[in-house]
Design an enzyme around this catalytic site. Structure first.
Site, PDB file in Angstrom:
ATOM      1  N   SER A 180       0.785  -1.231   0.000  1.00 64.32           N
ATOM      2  CA  SER A 180       0.000   0.000   0.000  1.00 64.32           C
ATOM      3  C   SER A 180       0.814   1.277   0.000  1.00 64.32           C
ATOM      4  CB  SER A 180      -0.948   0.016   1.204  1.00 64.32           C
ATOM      5  OG  SER A 180      -0.222  -0.020   2.417  1.00 64.32           O
ATOM      6  N   HIS A 208      -5.446  -3.541  -2.164  1.00 63.35           N
ATOM      7  CA  HIS A 208      -5.146  -2.567  -3.211  1.00 63.35           C
ATOM      8  C   HIS A 208      -5.045  -3.209  -4.599  1.00 63.35           C
ATOM      9  CE1 HIS A 208      -4.584   1.159  -0.944  1.00 63.35           C
ATOM     10  NE2 HIS A 208      -4.151   0.386   0.036  1.00 63.35           N
ATOM     11  N   LYS A 239     -12.194   0.274  -1.056  1.00 63.07           N
ATOM     12  CA  LYS A 239     -11.247   0.980  -1.928  1.00 63.07           C
ATOM     13  C   LYS A 239     -11.824   1.018  -3.337  1.00 63.07           C
ATOM     14  CE  LYS A 239      -7.223   0.304   0.995  1.00 63.07           C
ATOM     15  NZ  LYS A 239      -7.910  -0.201   2.187  1.00 63.07           N
TER      16      LYS A 239
END
Length: 391
Positions: A180, A208, A239
């Site tokens: 990340s 991610h 996300k």
């Protein structure tokens, strides 16, 4: 009230070093531009990779769910808080990730905590990349298992750890799929090869990578064509998916076990209808609008190339996470502040989130950004970088 003077002393020290930061409230929705202190600026700090936080289909699904089911669920999943839509979301996630089953937790953070604390005992050992996310580190701390940390993406060091832990009942290798803070991708094919050689389990946190890598955003396992060879896949719904929550995708056996032993799942109220319905619709969007991921990667290439041409150090990034490495913690935050002054919201990140001396402004582009916005951002980076002597 007396009692917290020792904490205030530490805060004062942070202020003197220039590392104390206040929260920055947004006054608009989360888009390619946001409003801060009444000023519209280009957003380069959100995890909203595909722009789904404001996608019309997700808005509509959330509103309809509130009208039909109400604002909340009123219970934990194991008592009276499992709605049919919760099971629909988990079935959809399992199919999307090519696994037998899936289970949704309240966040990606609690997913890692819940999985690791539930399945590891003193008879087992967990082998973790040194740059894994804080949620993995904290999850490991909740266990009484043996622990090994291997050098970042160093496969020789991982193999050494596997060789040294053959006496344990189970060896679990844990890694981020995409790291990340640096934006690099774990060497998953080699990790799988080593795990199979030494009869170890693998857990990949694709927070991610979900919505970013793999077909339709299925993640690093699918990206490397390793479906069926990674035991545990953890992902986030907050996300690229654009809403809130985390999930684990694995075998039915593991999911059934976590329903009974995963403490964050057992003791937290289930996701409200609006969140659950929006997550379901987000998976539909990933399947039906792949052009969003294509636009994300096109924008990623544009910003990366621009930053490199300006002379910035972007580390080893391979994804839409592009760190602009500054080094000094105070200078990192000065750089971030100067960027905001010039119309770009790009947060500085320093110790303890990253190692000392590796402070950086972490940028994340999205599918919503226009090339014009990204060029404006690059112009601001150039102006601020030269003014502070970074380039």
């Amino acid at each position: 009230m007396k009692g917290f003077e020792y904490l205030q002393e530490e805060l004062n020290e942070m202020k003197q070093k220039g590392t104390f930061r206040k929260l920055v409230p947004l006054e608009s929705d989360q888009s390619s531009k946001v409003k801060i202190n009444g000023k519209e600026v280009i957003q380069l700090s959100s995890n909203n990779y595909l722009g789904l936080t404001t996608h019309p289909r997700l808005r509509k699904a959330a509103l309809e769910a509130v009208e039909h089911y109400g604002a909340g669920t009123g219970s934990v999943r194991t008592i009276a808080g499992t709605f049919s839509m919760h099971e629909e979301l988990e079935q959809k996630l399992a199919k999307f990730k090519h696994t037998e089953a899936a289970l949704v937790f309240q966040s990606g953070f609690t997913t890692n905590q819940g999985v690791l604390s539930a399945i590891l005992t003193p008879e087992d050992v967990v082998i973790s990349d040194e740059l894994n996310h804080a949620s993995i580190i904290d999850g490991i701390r909740l266990t009484k298992s043996g622990r090994k940390v291997y050098k970042h993406v160093d496969m020789e060091d991982l193999e050494k750890a596997l060789q040294e832990t053959q006496n344990y009942r189970k060896r679990l290798i844990v890694t981020d799929g995409v790291f990340s803070m640096d934006g690099n991708i774990a060497p998953l094919p080699k990790i799988v090869e080593l795990a199979e050689k030494y009869d170890a389990l693998i857990m990949v946190d694709d927070a991610h990578a979900s919505g970013v890598l793999g077909k339709n955003g299925r993640g690093t396992v699918n990206h490397f064509d390793l479906d069926g060879r990674v035991h545990i896949q953890v992902g986030t719904l907050s996300k690229a998916v654009g809403v809130l929550g985390g999930y684990v995708a694995s075998t039915q056996t593991l999911i059934d076990y976590l329903i009974h032993k995963g403490r964050p799942f057992l003791f937290s109220t289930s996701h409200p209808p609006a969140v659950t319905a929006a997550c379901i619709e987000a998976i539909n969007v990933l399947l039906e609008e792949p052009e969003l991921i294509e636009k994300l990667w096109d924008n990623t290439s544009f910003l990366k190339e621009g930053l490199l041409k300006l002379g910035f150090n972007t580390g080893h990034s391979q994804t839409p996470i592009t760190p602009v490495i500054v080094g000094d913690e105070a200078l990192t935050h000065q750089f971030s502040d100067k960027l905001l002054e010039y119309g770009v919201f790009a947060q500085g990140i320093a110790f303890p989130t990253v190692a000392k001396g590796l402070g950086r402004v972490r940028t994340i582009v999205t599918a919503e950004h226009s090339k014009e916005e990204l060029q404006q951002a690059l112009n601001s980076f150039e102006k601020a970088g030269k003014e502070l002597g970074i380039i």
